[in-house]
Design an enzyme around this catalytic site. Structure first.
Site, PDB file in Angstrom:
ATOM      1  N   THR A 112       4.986  -3.025 -14.451  1.00 21.23           N
ATOM      2  CA  THR A 112       3.923  -3.228 -15.419  1.00 21.23           C
ATOM      3  C   THR A 112       2.858  -2.471 -14.791  1.00 21.23           C
ATOM      4  O   THR A 112       2.573  -2.661 -13.547  1.00 21.23           O
ATOM      5  CB  THR A 112       3.380  -4.608 -15.651  1.00 21.23           C
ATOM      6  OG1 THR A 112       2.821  -5.292 -14.463  1.00 21.23           O
ATOM      7  CG2 THR A 112       4.642  -5.501 -16.158  1.00 21.23           C
ATOM      8  N   GLY A 113       1.707  -2.197 -15.538  1.00 21.51           N
ATOM      9  CA  GLY A 113       0.521  -1.418 -14.987  1.00 21.51           C
ATOM     10  C   GLY A 113       1.023  -0.130 -14.171  1.00 21.51           C
ATOM     11  O   GLY A 113       0.340   0.298 -13.187  1.00 21.51           O
TER      12      GLY A 113
ATOM     13  N   SER B 295       1.094   2.946 -15.362  1.00 19.36           N
ATOM     14  CA  SER B 295       0.455   4.621 -15.914  1.00 19.36           C
ATOM     15  C   SER B 295      -0.365   5.188 -14.397  1.00 19.36           C
ATOM     16  O   SER B 295      -0.353   6.505 -14.736  1.00 19.36           O
ATOM     17  CB  SER B 295      -0.503   4.256 -17.175  1.00 19.36           C
ATOM     18  OG  SER B 295      -1.467   3.364 -16.580  1.00 19.36           O
TER      19      SER B 295
ATOM     20  N   SER C 140      -3.379  -9.626  -3.336  1.00 20.82           N
ATOM     21  CA  SER C 140      -4.482  -8.655  -2.817  1.00 20.82           C
ATOM     22  C   SER C 140      -5.041  -9.401  -1.464  1.00 20.82           C
ATOM     23  O   SER C 140      -4.780 -10.590  -1.350  1.00 20.82           O
ATOM     24  CB  SER C 140      -5.777  -8.512  -3.776  1.00 20.82           C
ATOM     25  OG  SER C 140      -6.847  -7.895  -2.988  1.00 20.82           O
TER      26      SER C 140
ATOM     27  N   TYR D 258     -11.770 -11.981  -9.365  1.00 19.77           N
ATOM     28  CA  TYR D 258     -10.599 -11.236  -8.836  1.00 19.77           C
ATOM     29  C   TYR D 258     -10.075 -12.117  -7.766  1.00 19.77           C
ATOM     30  O   TYR D 258      -8.605 -12.043  -7.686  1.00 19.77           O
ATOM     31  CB  TYR D 258     -11.001 -10.032  -8.397  1.00 19.77           C
ATOM     32  CG  TYR D 258     -10.008  -9.063  -7.784  1.00 19.77           C
ATOM     33  CD1 TYR D 258      -9.216  -8.249  -8.644  1.00 19.77           C
ATOM     34  CD2 TYR D 258      -9.797  -8.764  -6.443  1.00 19.77           C
ATOM     35  CE1 TYR D 258      -8.182  -7.501  -8.106  1.00 19.77           C
ATOM     36  CE2 TYR D 258      -8.606  -7.989  -6.038  1.00 19.77           C
ATOM     37  CZ  TYR D 258      -8.072  -7.357  -7.000  1.00 19.77           C
ATOM     38  OH  TYR D 258      -6.874  -6.418  -6.667  1.00 19.77           O
TER      39      TYR D 258
END
Length: 235
Positions: free
Chosen positions: A8-9, A11, A130, A143
């Site tokens: 996913t993600g 691109s 992260s 986040y």
């Protein structure tokens, strides 16, 4: 017959680098994107595969994504967004947007991928947290919270799926040279680089190498782990 992977993600950024690296290892990789259609289509053509659009905040869109992809042997969740605000300035829609993408989207993708893996008694799920999910960041509270949740999700899901032969691990990148880091013109990238022990920013390809290792049989006895890729930033 090659094994099937969904990133996913994928691109751009870490997701795109990971898709390329997995394809080099023989994975049949499906590209997922939300808004960056041109980049996704270009990468899919490069890899000889398909690019599928879906908003991971939307449960029905995620179900349709997996209906089109079919059962996967590997799920790598790289889709994510960030924002830079004091918490007192974060309105409800922005909070929901960040948590909906970074946390809820991962839950939805895992939920759709798991039944096929359990049926085959094998599979691998790789999630992206992260350094801020581990240690928190001022002005990036939503986040940080969304990525901290991924750490708990990884550990709990690894325990849940281990008896079915499914491995679940998480990579926690530090400052990586992607759009997510460079979109803020007020961030001094040289200063950020100096805060790492290696004195530089990481590259998406370096994170992709870690994902490729964790997806491979070389990591067959590794599960439930949160592995940093941050140049020593978190020390």
């Amino acid at each position: 017959m090659s094994k099937k992977a969904l990133v996913t993600g994928s691109s751009r950024g870490i997701g795109a680098a990971t898709a390329r690296r997995l394809a080099q290892d023989g994975w049949d990789v499906t590209i997922h994107y939300f808004r960056s259609e041109e980049k996704a289509v270009r990468l899919a053509a490069e890899l000889g595969t398909e690019a599928i659009q879906a908003d991971v905040r939307d449960p029905e869109a995620v179900k349709e994504l997996f209906r089109r992809v079919g059962p996967v042997d590997l799920l790598v969740c790289c889709a994510g967004i960030a924002d830079f605000h004091l918490l007192q300035d974060v309105e409800e829609p922005l909070w929901r947007d960040i948590l909906g993408t970074n946390t809820d989207g991962v839950y939805r993708c895992c939920r759709e991928a798991i039944p096929g893996m359990v049926h085959k008694k094998s599979g691998c799920i790789l999630l992206t947290s992260s350094v801020w999910g581990r240690y928190g960041a001022s002005c990036e509270v939503p986040y940080s919270a969304s990525k901290a949740a991924i750490i708990g999700l990884t550990k709990g899901l690894a325990k849940e799926l281990g008896p079915s032969g499914i491995r679940v691990n998480c990579v926690a990148p530090g400052p990586i040279r992607t759009d997510m880091l460079t979109q803020y013109d007020f961030i001094d990238l040289d200063s950020v680089a100096e805060d790492t022990l290696l004195g530089r920013l990481g590259e998406p390809e370096e994170v992709a190498e870690l994902f490729a290792f964790l997806a491979s049989d070389r990591a067959s006895y590794i599960t439930g782990q949160i592995i940093g890729c941050d140049g020593g930033y978190a020390m």
